[in-house]
Design an enzyme around this catalytic site. Structure first.
Site, PDB file in Angstrom:
ATOM      1  CB  THR A 173     -49.800 -80.604 -16.567  1.00 59.32           C
ATOM      2  OG1 THR A 173     -50.038 -81.479 -16.428  1.00 59.32           O
ATOM      3  CG2 THR A 173     -50.069 -79.808 -15.403  1.00 59.32           C
ATOM      4  CG  HIS A 201     -52.826 -86.042 -17.094  1.00 63.52           C
ATOM      5  ND1 HIS A 201     -53.010 -85.074 -17.271  1.00 63.52           N
ATOM      6  CD2 HIS A 201     -54.140 -86.244 -16.357  1.00 63.52           C
ATOM      7  CE1 HIS A 201     -53.719 -84.189 -16.857  1.00 63.52           C
ATOM      8  NE2 HIS A 201     -54.616 -85.005 -15.930  1.00 63.52           N
ATOM      9  CD  GLU A 231     -49.426 -85.946 -15.536  1.00 62.22           C
ATOM     10  OE1 GLU A 231     -48.705 -86.078 -15.939  1.00 62.22           O
ATOM     11  OE2 GLU A 231     -49.939 -84.551 -16.098  1.00 62.22           O
ATOM     12  CG  ASN A 254     -47.335 -88.658 -20.990  1.00 64.37           C
ATOM     13  OD1 ASN A 254     -47.977 -88.843 -22.210  1.00 64.37           O
ATOM     14  ND2 ASN A 254     -47.934 -88.003 -19.645  1.00 64.37           N
ATOM     15  CG  HIS A 262     -44.778 -80.048 -18.273  1.00 61.09           C
ATOM     16  ND1 HIS A 262     -45.228 -79.592 -19.472  1.00 61.09           N
ATOM     17  CD2 HIS A 262     -45.872 -79.830 -18.371  1.00 61.09           C
ATOM     18  CE1 HIS A 262     -45.885 -79.114 -19.868  1.00 61.09           C
ATOM     19  NE2 HIS A 262     -46.795 -79.469 -18.839  1.00 61.09           N
ATOM     20  CD  GLU A 279     -43.339 -84.985 -12.912  1.00 70.39           C
ATOM     21  OE1 GLU A 279     -43.987 -86.158 -12.542  1.00 70.39           O
ATOM     22  OE2 GLU A 279     -43.187 -84.550 -13.910  1.00 70.39           O
ATOM     23  NE  ARG A 331     -58.107 -82.067 -23.175  1.00 76.94           N
ATOM     24  CZ  ARG A 331     -57.063 -80.612 -22.661  1.00 76.94           C
ATOM     25  NH1 ARG A 331     -55.821 -80.691 -23.595  1.00 76.94           N
ATOM     26  NH2 ARG A 331     -57.604 -80.384 -21.361  1.00 76.94           N
ATOM     27  NE  ARG A 366     -55.146 -82.769 -19.918  1.00 73.31           N
ATOM     28  CZ  ARG A 366     -54.934 -82.178 -19.311  1.00 73.31           C
ATOM     29  NH1 ARG A 366     -56.393 -81.924 -18.827  1.00 73.31           N
ATOM     30  NH2 ARG A 366     -54.021 -81.579 -19.226  1.00 73.31           N
ATOM     31  CG  HIS A 388     -48.786 -85.524 -26.841  1.00 76.60           C
ATOM     32  ND1 HIS A 388     -50.249 -85.449 -26.535  1.00 76.60           N
ATOM     33  CD2 HIS A 388     -47.756 -85.117 -26.529  1.00 76.60           C
ATOM     34  CE1 HIS A 388     -50.268 -84.520 -26.190  1.00 76.60           C
ATOM     35  NE2 HIS A 388     -48.438 -84.026 -26.076  1.00 76.60           N
TER      36      HIS A 388
HETATM   37  N1  PXP Z   1     -44.943 -84.198 -16.145  1.00 72.60           N
HETATM   38  C1  PXP Z   1     -46.210 -84.108 -15.708  1.00 72.60           C
HETATM   39  C2  PXP Z   1     -47.003 -84.064 -14.129  1.00 72.60           C
HETATM   40  C3  PXP Z   1     -47.010 -83.405 -17.242  1.00 72.60           C
HETATM   41  O1  PXP Z   1     -48.355 -83.388 -17.162  1.00 72.60           O
HETATM   42  C4  PXP Z   1     -46.378 -83.739 -18.273  1.00 72.60           C
HETATM   43  C5  PXP Z   1     -47.945 -83.459 -19.088  1.00 72.60           C
HETATM   44  O2  PXP Z   1     -48.779 -84.493 -20.082  1.00 72.60           O
HETATM   45  C6  PXP Z   1     -45.084 -84.249 -18.344  1.00 72.60           C
HETATM   46  C7  PXP Z   1     -44.607 -84.709 -17.421  1.00 72.60           C
HETATM   47  C8  PXP Z   1     -44.147 -84.309 -19.818  1.00 72.60           C
HETATM   48  O3  PXP Z   1     -44.733 -83.644 -20.523  1.00 72.60           O
HETATM   49  P1  PXP Z   1     -43.705 -83.416 -21.904  1.00 72.60           P
HETATM   50  O4  PXP Z   1     -45.255 -84.193 -22.688  1.00 72.60           O
HETATM   51  O5  PXP Z   1     -43.848 -82.112 -22.336  1.00 72.60           O
HETATM   52  O6  PXP Z   1     -42.588 -84.328 -21.761  1.00 72.60           O
END
Ligand code: PXP
Length: 390
Positions: free
Chosen positions: A252, A194, A221, A158, A342, A302, A200, A196, A161
């Protein structure tokens, strides 16, 4: 014992009876009938001819016969479904003709029999025949994805960031599109972003460009809001993951309440499916949500690993891990494809990666944080190394 198999064939059976029992059990789970009972009788052609002549007045063997215990079309979980009789002689001949294996042909006949026992009948009308064929296709497709993983799971990164950093300055770097390419070159099997409602971090331009540049798999996402649904339908990512989205949350928080919004999710999933976009639902490790995910037609779930990763003691972590493992098992056995994610980091990932029911891990924060010190390429490679099955 939900599935009982008997055989009237003399000598050793040409197929693995235990494997057939497991497959029948899986089919019952996929049909949401895990507690129903089913009897399977394997016979040779002369026995089948007798049965066919007795019950259908056709004095010749056939491949499969189904005897439902109840005439009701809505079969209830926990009731006895009935009997399926399969002629292995006929199955063998058909397998040769169709250039397939006896095992595959037998499973095909078993699926046909189960769909009959659930109240479908291709002999009623052309429409019924099409409906029955569709039901068989759905069951076979679900069964085909039903393989426990042998190798390590996939890693989807992901890159939100990277975009967070960009947005902090309001300029055009660092670019999440470039980051995605680096992750793929380091061995990631997918990219997650994601989009949003408040934009953001990831913005529309990122998703458009990622759709064109991602070589592995783009997983979008998103919250199930009309604006974002329309964007997804237009861009057509390789899959979407539906998540709950609150404006004030940092990330999330909990999983999606699928059970509480089945109508809305069924509709959204149907719209995505029509465009060929598989849907994953981000859910807490909870049986009710798994059953609901099955009901609304999701392809994937997931499993939320946040509580496992955030646990403050070893015993708490073990308890949360058990819940993740059991939920993954339950979803897998129900015919859903299973991802997890997550909060996973360099300490918590290996244990989840070892679960053979999970196809893919979705990881963002930990890898991007580590990348600040060692570079994105190395951060991804280090995570992959932790996921390898020894
Ligand atoms: N899966 C989902 C559904 C999420 O919302 C996120 C965070 O954006 C992640 C995985 C990844 O989580 P992390 O950034 O804590 O690894």
């Amino acid at each position: 014992m939900p599935v009982l198999i008997r055989s009237d064939i003399a000598g050793p059976l040409p197929i693995d009876q235990e494997r057939l029992r497991r497959t029948a059990n899986r089919l019952l789970r996929i049909c949401r009938l895990p507690k129903s009972e089913l009897s399977i009788l394997l016979v040779s052609d002369p026995q089948m001819q007798e049965l066919n002549s007795q019950y259908r007045k056709l004095n010749k063997p056939t491949n499969v016969l189904s005897f439902p215990l109840s005439e009701k079309t809505e079969v209830q979980n926990g009731t006895m479904l009935g009997d399926i009789v399969i002629s292995l002689d006929t199955a063998c001949r058909e397998a040769e003709k169709l250039q397939t294996t006896l095992w595959k042909r037998t499973v095909r006949l078993l699926v046909h029999g189960i769909v009959h026992l659930r109240g479908y009948d291709h002999e009623l009308s052309d429409r019924d025949a099409i409906e029955m064929e569709n039901q068989e296709k759905i069951l076979l497709e679900k069964l085909e994805t039903f393989h426990r993983r042998i190798n390590m799971p996939h890693l989807a990164i992901n890159v939100d960031h990277i975009a967070t950093l960009r947005q902090a300055r309001g300029i055009n770097e660092p670019d999440p599109v470039l980051a995605a390419g680096i992750c793929e070159l380091a061995g990631a099997s997918g990219i997650v972003v994601h989009l949003r409602e408040d934009r953001r971090h990831i913005v529309d331009r990122d998703v458009h460009l990622l759709k064109q540049t991602v070589k592995t798999k783009l997983n979008l996402e998103m919250g199930a809001t009309e604006e974002i649904i329309k964007i997804a339908l237009k861009i057509r990512p390789d899959m979407v993951t539906l998540v709950p989205e609150k404006r004030l949350e940092l990330t999330t928080e909990g999983g999606l309440d699928v059970a509480g919004q089945t109508k809305k999710l069924t509709k959204t999933i149907a719209r995505m499916t029509k465009k060929g976009i598989p849907v994953s639902l981000f859910i807490d490790p909870d049986s009710e949500q798994i059953r609901a995910a099955q009901d609304v037609g999701a392809t994937f779930v997931e499993i939320h690993t946040g509580r496992y990763c955030d646990a403050e003691s070893e015993s708490e972590r073990d308890k949360e891990f058990k819940m993740v493992a059991e939920a993954a098992e339950e979803a897998f056995e129900a015919g859903l494809r299973v991802n997890a994610g997550h909060g996973l980091n360099y300490q918590t990932t290996s244990r989840v990666a070892a679960l053979d029911t999970i196809e893919e891990l979705s990881i963002g924060h930990a890898v991007i944080s580590r990348a600040a010190f060692v570079g994105l390429d190395q951060a991804v490679r280090e995570m992959l190394a932790l996921m390898k099955i020894s």
